[in-house]
Design a protein around this motif. Structure first.
Motif, PDB file in Angstrom:
ATOM      1  N   GLU A 122      -9.515   4.502  -4.277  1.00 12.94           N
ATOM      2  CA  GLU A 122      -8.135   4.058  -4.472  1.00 12.94           C
ATOM      3  C   GLU A 122      -8.048   3.020  -5.587  1.00 12.94           C
ATOM      4  N   THR A 123      -9.040   2.171  -5.648  1.00 13.52           N
ATOM      5  CA  THR A 123      -9.015   1.122  -6.667  1.00 13.52           C
ATOM      6  C   THR A 123      -8.964   1.735  -8.067  1.00 13.52           C
TER       7      THR A 123
ATOM      8  N   MET B 159      -8.083   5.039  -8.721  1.00 11.25           N
ATOM      9  CA  MET B 159      -6.889   5.887  -8.857  1.00 11.25           C
ATOM     10  C   MET B 159      -5.654   5.032  -9.137  1.00 11.25           C
ATOM     11  N   ALA B 160      -5.652   3.816  -8.596  1.00 12.88           N
ATOM     12  CA  ALA B 160      -4.519   2.917  -8.846  1.00 12.88           C
ATOM     13  C   ALA B 160      -4.500   2.438 -10.291  1.00 12.88           C
ATOM     14  N   ARG B 161      -5.541   2.768 -11.038  1.00 14.68           N
ATOM     15  CA  ARG B 161      -5.544   2.490 -12.475  1.00 14.68           C
ATOM     16  C   ARG B 161      -5.271   3.748 -13.287  1.00 14.68           C
ATOM     17  N   GLY B 162      -4.867   4.808 -12.593  1.00 15.29           N
ATOM     18  CA  GLY B 162      -4.435   6.004 -13.293  1.00 15.29           C
ATOM     19  C   GLY B 162      -5.492   7.083 -13.433  1.00 15.29           C
ATOM     20  N   LEU B 163      -6.656   6.880 -12.819  1.00 11.17           N
ATOM     21  CA  LEU B 163      -7.682   7.918 -12.896  1.00 11.17           C
ATOM     22  C   LEU B 163      -7.397   9.005 -11.852  1.00 11.17           C
ATOM     23  N   ALA B 164      -7.462  10.265 -12.269  1.00  8.68           N
ATOM     24  CA  ALA B 164      -7.301  11.378 -11.327  1.00  8.68           C
ATOM     25  C   ALA B 164      -8.457  11.331 -10.329  1.00  8.68           C
ATOM     26  N   PRO B 165      -8.261  11.897  -9.118  1.00  8.28           N
ATOM     27  CA  PRO B 165      -9.298  11.782  -8.084  1.00  8.28           C
ATOM     28  C   PRO B 165     -10.693  12.199  -8.555  1.00  8.28           C
TER      29      PRO B 165
ATOM     30  N   LEU C 226      -2.771  -3.314 -17.823  1.00 11.27           N
ATOM     31  CA  LEU C 226      -2.028  -2.052 -17.800  1.00 11.27           C
ATOM     32  C   LEU C 226      -0.605  -2.198 -18.341  1.00 11.27           C
TER      33      LEU C 226
ATOM     34  N   GLU D  34      -8.473  -9.006 -10.510  1.00 11.42           N
ATOM     35  CA  GLU D  34      -7.428  -8.058 -10.120  1.00 11.42           C
ATOM     36  C   GLU D  34      -6.148  -8.315 -10.908  1.00 11.42           C
TER      37      GLU D  34
ATOM     38  N   MET E 225       1.950   1.869  -3.568  1.00 14.83           N
ATOM     39  CA  MET E 225       0.885   2.361  -4.451  1.00 14.83           C
ATOM     40  C   MET E 225       0.423   3.762  -4.039  1.00 14.83           C
TER      41      MET E 225
ATOM     42  N   ALA F  12      -1.430   4.457  -1.081  1.00 12.19           N
ATOM     43  CA  ALA F  12      -2.763   4.423  -0.474  1.00 12.19           C
ATOM     44  C   ALA F  12      -2.838   5.392   0.699  1.00 12.19           C
ATOM     45  N   GLU F  13      -4.049   5.896   0.912  1.00 14.13           N
ATOM     46  CA  GLU F  13      -4.293   6.865   1.981  1.00 14.13           C
ATOM     47  C   GLU F  13      -3.872   6.270   3.326  1.00 14.13           C
TER      48      GLU F  13
ATOM     49  N   ALA G  15       0.425   5.203 -10.971  1.00 14.73           N
ATOM     50  CA  ALA G  15      -0.152   4.251 -11.926  1.00 14.73           C
ATOM     51  C   ALA G  15       0.223   4.635 -13.354  1.00 14.73           C
ATOM     52  N   ARG G  16       0.157   5.930 -13.632  1.00 19.41           N
ATOM     53  CA  ARG G  16       0.471   6.376 -14.995  1.00 19.41           C
ATOM     54  C   ARG G  16       1.934   6.142 -15.339  1.00 19.41           C
TER      55      ARG G  16
ATOM     56  N   ILE H 200      -1.184  -2.522  -9.118  1.00 13.18           N
ATOM     57  CA  ILE H 200      -1.332  -3.383  -7.949  1.00 13.18           C
ATOM     58  C   ILE H 200      -2.545  -4.302  -8.104  1.00 13.18           C
TER      59      ILE H 200
ATOM     60  N   TRP I  93      -4.869  -5.864  -5.576  1.00 14.62           N
ATOM     61  CA  TRP I  93      -5.135  -5.692  -4.148  1.00 14.62           C
ATOM     62  C   TRP I  93      -5.388  -7.038  -3.480  1.00 14.62           C
TER      63      TRP I  93
ATOM     64  N   ARG J   1     -11.808   3.179  -0.405  1.00 11.47           N
ATOM     65  CA  ARG J   1     -11.148   2.045  -1.056  1.00 11.47           C
ATOM     66  C   ARG J   1     -11.590   1.918  -2.519  1.00 11.47           C
TER      67      ARG J   1
ATOM     68  N   GLU K 187      -7.451  -7.447  -0.923  1.00 14.55           N
ATOM     69  CA  GLU K 187      -8.897  -7.549  -0.692  1.00 14.55           C
ATOM     70  C   GLU K 187      -9.604  -6.589  -1.635  1.00 14.55           C
ATOM     71  N   PRO K 188      -9.845  -7.029  -2.864  1.00 13.53           N
ATOM     72  CA  PRO K 188     -10.449  -6.139  -3.866  1.00 13.53           C
ATOM     73  C   PRO K 188     -11.861  -5.724  -3.455  1.00 13.53           C
TER      74      PRO K 188
ATOM     75  N   MET L 108      -1.239   8.807  -6.085  1.00 12.69           N
ATOM     76  CA  MET L 108      -1.486   7.436  -6.512  1.00 12.69           C
ATOM     77  C   MET L 108      -1.701   7.316  -8.018  1.00 12.69           C
ATOM     78  N   HIS L 109      -2.532   8.194  -8.581  1.00 14.67           N
ATOM     79  CA  HIS L 109      -2.833   8.049 -10.011  1.00 14.67           C
ATOM     80  C   HIS L 109      -1.610   8.308 -10.874  1.00 14.67           C
TER      81      HIS L 109
ATOM     82  N   ARG M  88       0.832  -1.210   0.000  1.00 13.89           N
ATOM     83  CA  ARG M  88       0.000   0.000   0.000  1.00 13.89           C
ATOM     84  C   ARG M  88       0.865   1.257   0.000  1.00 13.89           C
TER      85      ARG M  88
END
Lengths: 239, 311
Positions: free
Chosen positions: B289-290, B292-298, A151, A144, A52, A54-55, A80-81, A86, A88, B286, A90-91, A76-77, A49
């Motif tokens: 985050e799921t 955003m972890a794929r590259g989407l802005a908030p 990606l 997941e 990645m 995470a908050e 990813a870019r 990741i 997760w 969560r 626990e998706p 975070m984004h 986390r």
């Protein structure tokens, strides 16, 4: 030897008065599969986390360099870019999103159908399905992994990708990990599966928030199996 | 006719095919204000309409045993800047009849308007009605929508009703549905609304499970942002043996918007069971985050989650 894609130096993570990770040093090179083993609550998912973004998982000390950049400074984004993906542990369910929607999010490099096939899910059946609670835990974890594959990442963080996977599908999931490497990704593989950990290029054992052993996977796994304890913070695992 | 042309334009604007609505094998009613522009019955359906000075009266009867394959289209709208539309609807399904009713409520053009509907719906034994009511509003925020309905679901009948107002400004919305379900009957009510700026949303949906083995679901999905507000009451009463009901309310609040959810459940029979769940607050961290972890802005991730919930 290639320079590290990811390099953690003396990283500490704290939540309130609780120290979750302490003095973590870890380097992962491009195309390398690095297994991370350790008991429940030892800090594996915290590390995932943190990477990645995470908050609530901010480093309180140390540095994390990714492709030479300060990873902890990136949202975070943006991580990813830049190629970090990741799976997760626990998706979550996302009501209203189909699996096709989810696998189509972000800077995708592989068609969703191809990625689902790689994890043994029939695209015709699964693409239109909602990403909701109708999916089992095992199905959700496979999705997941498909999401990570879609990606085409440079660094894939897989947090227990085989947990809850049925026996007949396990070989497919295990095959997807080297497939990531072949596509150019480095993999941080968090796992409790001994055989999976042994197939990595390198492995580390984490215990009480600290990496206590790194090196050849067989040696790390053997050490972990025989010397692990769940409350050994500062104890013999750190010898 | 000018109104018909306006209606065709409005359909085109929202991506619907007017030809499907006006097809010869499809029952429809098209009303502008209190004027009936077009109506058509088909075998198995009796559709009577009457436009009065202050109201449109509609009576729609589906004959017993009729299986109406194509959706019946009820198109209501106003194509002037200001106006009022009051609809008095009586809808009955005879025993074993099956039909789908699509209500298109087009208020994309008016600057200020009031649309009120009072409906009485009766489903005979073993009948099935699927009702989809979709509103399309403009951006004025001065549209007032007041749909009230009393529904009786007969023995073993099924009533599945969806209401959606997620395009344009809501304005003021006041939904009040009361559904009584008899032995072995099923009622499922789903409402999806997205409020912006100063929109005001009030939804009250009540399901009374009065017959043995009756089942009910009240599902509400509301998102509000800016200064919008929402008050949702989802009520289910289990009054008979084996009755099963569930209230499921989810609201996402953004900006200065406010929301209040009141799940109201009761049982008056020891063998009845009613459950409820309500989630109200900002977007789930969560889920955010799921994505955003794929590259989407908030902001993009929040939009995706909200629109997904309202889909």
């Amino acid at each position: 030897m290639k320079p590290p894609l990811l390099e953690l130096s003396d990283v500490t993570v704290e939540t309130g008065s609780h120290r979750l990770l302490e003095g973590i040093n870890l380097a992962i090179r491009p195309g390398e599969i690095h297994a991370l083993v350790g008991a429940n609550g030892s800090g594996k998912t915290t590390l995932a986390r943190l990477l990645m973004g995470a908050e609530g998982y901010r480093g309180s000390a140390g540095t994390v360099r990714y492709e030479g950049a300060d990873l902890l400074a990136l949202p975070m984004h943006e991580r990813a870019r830049r190629g970090i993906a990741i799976a997760w542990q626990e998706p979550v369910a996302l009501e209203g999103l189909s699996i096709a929607d989810y696998l189509g999010c972000g800077p995708v490099k592989q068609p969703a159908a191809v990625c689902l096939e790689q994890v043994g899910l029939d695209p015709a059946e699964y693409l239109p399905r909602a990403l909701d609670l109708s999916l089992s835990g095992g199905e959700r974890r496979r999705i997941e992994l498909a999401a990570v594959l879609s990606l085409g990442p440079r660094l894939a963080v897989l947090d227990e990708p085989t947990a809850g996977i049925d026996l007949s599908s396990l070989p497919l999931i295990e095959a997807a990990i080297p497939a990531l490497r072949r596509a150019g990704a480095a993999v941080l593989l968090i796992t409790h599966e001994e055989t999976l950990a042994r197939q990595a290029d390198l492995a580390s054992q984490i215990c009480g928030g600290r990496i206590v052993c790194s090196g050849e996977p067989g040696r790390v796994v053997e050490r972990y199996k025989h010397r692990v304890c769940s409350t050994c913070y500062g104890g013999r695992c750190h010898d | 006719m000018t109104e018909l042309r306006a209606l065709r334009d409005a359909f085109a604007m929202i991506g619907e095919d007017p030809a499907a609505v006006l097809a010869a094998d499809t029952a429809h009613l098209i009303a502008h204000g209190h004027q009936v522009i077009s109506s058509q019955s088909i075998p198995g359906i009796r559709l009577e309409t009457h436009g009065e000075e202050d109201c449109i009266k509609v009576r729609l009867d589906i004959e017993p045993g009729a299986n109406i394959e194509k959706p019946i289209h009820l198109c209501f709208g106003l194509f002037e800047r200001f106006g009022t539309q009051n609809v008095d609807l009586v809808l009955t399904l005879g025993a074993g009849a099956r039909a789908t009713v699509w209500s298109h409520c087009l208020f994309t053009l008016p600057q200020a308007a009031r649309h009120s509907m009072t409906a009485r719906v009766e489903l005979g034994p073993d009948a099935e009605l699927r009702s989809n009511e979709t509103h399309y509003h403009g951006l004025s925020g001065l549209i007032e929508v007041i749909p009230h309905a009393i529904v009786r679901v007969g023995p073993r009948a099924r009533y599945i009703a969806d209401f959606a107002l997620v395009q344009g400004r809501v304005g003021t919305l006041d939904i009040d549905y009361a559904v009584a379900v008899e032995e072995g009957g099923v009622a499922e009510l789903t409402s999806k609304v997205y409020g912006h700026l100063s929109d005001r949303i009030r939804i009250r949906e009540t399901v009374s499970l009065d017959g043995a083995g009756a089942r009910g679901l009240v599902k509400t999905r509301v998102a509000v942002e800016d200064d919008a507000s929402a008050e949702i009451v989802g009520a289910t009463h289990g009054n008979a043996p084996g009755a099963r009901g569930h209230v499921d309310c989810m609201e996402i609040v953004r900006g200065r918007a406010t929301a209040r959810a009141v799940p109201e459940v009761s049982v008056s029979h020891p063998e009845a069971k009613v459950t409820h769940e309500a989630a109200i607050g900002s977007v789930d961290a969560r889920q955010l985050e799921t994505l955003m972890a794929r590259g989407l802005a908030p902001d993009d991730a929040v939009d995706r989650i909200v629109l997904g919930m309202l889909r």
